[in-house]
Write an enzyme that holds these catalytic residues in place. Sequence first.
Site, PDB file in Angstrom:
ATOM      1  N   ASP A  76      -7.915  16.544 -46.320  1.00 51.72           N
ATOM      2  CA  ASP A  76      -7.748  15.385 -45.437  1.00 51.72           C
ATOM      3  C   ASP A  76      -8.197  15.840 -44.053  1.00 51.72           C
ATOM      4  O   ASP A  76      -8.405  17.034 -43.816  1.00 51.72           O
ATOM      5  CB  ASP A  76      -6.269  14.953 -45.443  1.00 51.72           C
ATOM      6  CG  ASP A  76      -6.018  13.692 -44.619  1.00 51.72           C
ATOM      7  OD1 ASP A  76      -6.977  12.919 -44.387  1.00 51.72           O
ATOM      8  OD2 ASP A  76      -4.864  13.479 -44.204  1.00 51.72           O
ATOM      9  N   ARG A  94      -6.134   2.075 -54.290  1.00 47.06           N
ATOM     10  CA  ARG A  94      -5.105   1.622 -53.338  1.00 47.06           C
ATOM     11  C   ARG A  94      -4.677   0.199 -53.679  1.00 47.06           C
ATOM     12  O   ARG A  94      -3.495  -0.146 -53.645  1.00 47.06           O
ATOM     13  CB  ARG A  94      -5.650   1.661 -51.897  1.00 47.06           C
ATOM     14  CG  ARG A  94      -5.965   3.041 -51.357  1.00 47.06           C
ATOM     15  CD  ARG A  94      -4.720   3.889 -51.198  1.00 47.06           C
ATOM     16  NE  ARG A  94      -3.715   3.280 -50.344  1.00 47.06           N
ATOM     17  CZ  ARG A  94      -3.715   3.334 -48.999  1.00 47.06           C
ATOM     18  NH1 ARG A  94      -4.657   4.023 -48.372  1.00 47.06           N
ATOM     19  NH2 ARG A  94      -2.762   2.770 -48.288  1.00 47.06           N
ATOM     20  N   CYS A 127      -8.424  11.066 -49.054  1.00 45.30           N
ATOM     21  CA  CYS A 127      -7.903   9.711 -48.858  1.00 45.30           C
ATOM     22  C   CYS A 127      -8.802   8.874 -47.959  1.00 45.30           C
ATOM     23  O   CYS A 127      -8.714   7.641 -47.987  1.00 45.30           O
ATOM     24  CB  CYS A 127      -6.492   9.762 -48.298  1.00 45.30           C
ATOM     25  SG  CYS A 127      -6.363  10.388 -46.605  1.00 45.30           S
ATOM     26  N   HIS A 148       2.579   9.680 -46.742  1.00 46.05           N
ATOM     27  CA  HIS A 148       1.657   8.573 -47.040  1.00 46.05           C
ATOM     28  C   HIS A 148       1.840   8.211 -48.523  1.00 46.05           C
ATOM     29  O   HIS A 148       0.932   8.399 -49.340  1.00 46.05           O
ATOM     30  CB  HIS A 148       0.226   9.001 -46.738  1.00 46.05           C
ATOM     31  CG  HIS A 148      -0.758   7.872 -46.610  1.00 46.05           C
ATOM     32  ND1 HIS A 148      -0.403   6.538 -46.759  1.00 46.05           N
ATOM     33  CD2 HIS A 148      -2.095   7.878 -46.345  1.00 46.05           C
ATOM     34  CE1 HIS A 148      -1.477   5.792 -46.589  1.00 46.05           C
ATOM     35  NE2 HIS A 148      -2.514   6.569 -46.343  1.00 46.05           N
ATOM     36  N   GLN A 161      -0.686   5.986 -50.593  1.00 40.39           N
ATOM     37  CA  GLN A 161      -1.917   6.705 -50.925  1.00 40.39           C
ATOM     38  C   GLN A 161      -1.702   7.577 -52.159  1.00 40.39           C
ATOM     39  O   GLN A 161      -2.575   7.671 -53.025  1.00 40.39           O
ATOM     40  CB  GLN A 161      -2.345   7.576 -49.746  1.00 40.39           C
ATOM     41  CG  GLN A 161      -3.611   8.369 -49.986  1.00 40.39           C
ATOM     42  CD  GLN A 161      -4.848   7.499 -50.035  1.00 40.39           C
ATOM     43  OE1 GLN A 161      -5.092   6.724 -49.133  1.00 40.39           O
ATOM     44  NE2 GLN A 161      -5.636   7.627 -51.087  1.00 40.39           N
ATOM     45  N   ARG A 168       3.040   0.695 -41.163  1.00 42.67           N
ATOM     46  CA  ARG A 168       2.363   1.958 -40.816  1.00 42.67           C
ATOM     47  C   ARG A 168       2.800   2.326 -39.405  1.00 42.67           C
ATOM     48  O   ARG A 168       2.575   1.567 -38.455  1.00 42.67           O
ATOM     49  CB  ARG A 168       0.843   1.803 -40.878  1.00 42.67           C
ATOM     50  CG  ARG A 168       0.102   2.962 -40.221  1.00 42.67           C
ATOM     51  CD  ARG A 168      -1.370   2.988 -40.515  1.00 42.67           C
ATOM     52  NE  ARG A 168      -1.612   3.381 -41.903  1.00 42.67           N
ATOM     53  CZ  ARG A 168      -2.796   3.780 -42.374  1.00 42.67           C
ATOM     54  NH1 ARG A 168      -3.840   3.850 -41.558  1.00 42.67           N
ATOM     55  NH2 ARG A 168      -2.938   4.116 -43.635  1.00 42.67           N
TER      56      ARG A 168
HETATM   57  N1  NVA Z   1      -3.622  12.278 -42.324  1.00 43.76           N
HETATM   58  C1  NVA Z   1      -4.382  11.125 -41.895  1.00 43.76           C
HETATM   59  C2  NVA Z   1      -4.456  10.119 -42.991  1.00 43.76           C
HETATM   60  C3  NVA Z   1      -5.272   8.918 -42.675  1.00 43.76           C
HETATM   61  C4  NVA Z   1      -5.276   7.901 -43.775  1.00 43.76           C
HETATM   62  C5  NVA Z   1      -3.771  10.523 -40.663  1.00 43.76           C
HETATM   63  O1  NVA Z   1      -2.558  10.430 -40.586  1.00 43.76           O
HETATM   64  O2  NVA Z   1      -4.517  10.159 -39.743  1.00 43.76           O
HETATM   65  N1   CP Z   2      -6.513   6.296 -46.575  1.00 41.80           N
HETATM   66  C1   CP Z   2      -6.070   5.403 -45.693  1.00 41.80           C
HETATM   67  O1   CP Z   2      -4.868   5.154 -45.549  1.00 41.80           O
HETATM   68  O2   CP Z   2      -7.064   4.778 -44.972  1.00 41.80           O
HETATM   69  P1   CP Z   2      -6.870   3.804 -43.744  1.00 41.80           P
HETATM   70  O3   CP Z   2      -6.363   4.605 -42.579  1.00 41.80           O
HETATM   71  O4   CP Z   2      -8.240   3.240 -43.489  1.00 41.80           O
HETATM   72  O5   CP Z   2      -5.877   2.739 -44.105  1.00 41.80           O
END
Ligand code: NVA
Ligand code: CP
Length: 336
Positions: A224, A292, A264, A128, A131, A101
């Site tokens: 989101d 997930r 998500c 993502h 997800q 990540r």
């Molecule tokens: N769009 C959000 C998704 C979190 C799982 C982010 O990148 O923070």
């Molecule tokens: N949806 C998702 O990726 O959640 P986290 O940021 O908690 O991993």
Amino acid sequence: MTRHFLRDDDLSQAEQSAILDIADQMKADRWGTKPLAGPQSVAVIFDKSSTRTRVSFHVGISDLGGSPLIISTANSQLGGKETPSDTARVLERMVSAIVWRTYGQAGLEEMAADTTVPVVNALSDDFHPCQLLADLLTIREHRGTLAGQTVAFIGDGASNMAQSYLLAGATAGMHVRVAAPAEFSPSPQVVTDAEHRSAETGGSVLVVTDPVAAVAGADVVVTDTWVSMGKESEKQSRLDTFSGYRVDDALMAHAADDAVFMHCLPADRGYEVTAEVIDGPRSIIWDEAENRLHAQKALLAWLLAANGANGANGANGANGANSANAANAATAAATA
Ligand code: NVA
Ligand code: CP
């Protein structure tokens, strides 16, 4: 060539469907396949915060008989003293896959270019895709099918979730609509890529600024956060810009009568979605979160099998030794 999963369209429609089928099997028989038995280790690296991704990969790798190695970049050399390439070349000597990540997609691409083990994008600024495998699994469970379903993403069109919906939805043959303020439109290249994929699968892509136009008759409504990780300094201006893009009961009333709502998570109730919607009867967010686990287990099993089958990891003792095991497990799961 080693197969990686850096963006949603790294999988063909048939491959995406096969992984979802494996996920169904693994969900029905959670501890029934052990393609990571040994145990093989999988490195899961976090440059950003996480709850779901961290837990689902840790638990999922354990379920598969493997050993999860959860790494925060804050206390590793990656991102400070060491390049993604050098990190990957060290890790590949010890682990069977790398899950990361991070911020920029370029780091993932650099890492993938320089390693023989599969690299999985566990969220970047652009995509993502893990997800989306979970989201597609959830939509298929609730709607029975993916091809032909209409999904409306409302909010930040330039976000990882919107862009992954475009690519993954197009791959699945869905009709993907994104409603976003013009200055938060998806990348034109991503839209073009999604259009090309749609032409192959019978799906379609529509980007608009009007949320009602996007939601009209939709089977699935998705949103989101308006403030993705890394965008915190823009929070106030984003809250202002997105204020007309909240998913509430009035907006949901334009969707199909049996439409479902997805997010998500984590969610900011009162901003991108009201509590009445996210905690209401059309919301399927808890199934989405659980999936997930099953989707990522299937992805790992499939990637290890795909790479073992084409010999990409043959030179690497740890992966080569277990690739047959992974292939058998993935095949068994898919055909059980
Ligand atoms: N769009 C959000 C998704 C979190 C799982 C982010 O990148 O923070
Ligand atoms: N949806 C998702 O990726 O959640 P986290 O940021 O908690 O991993």
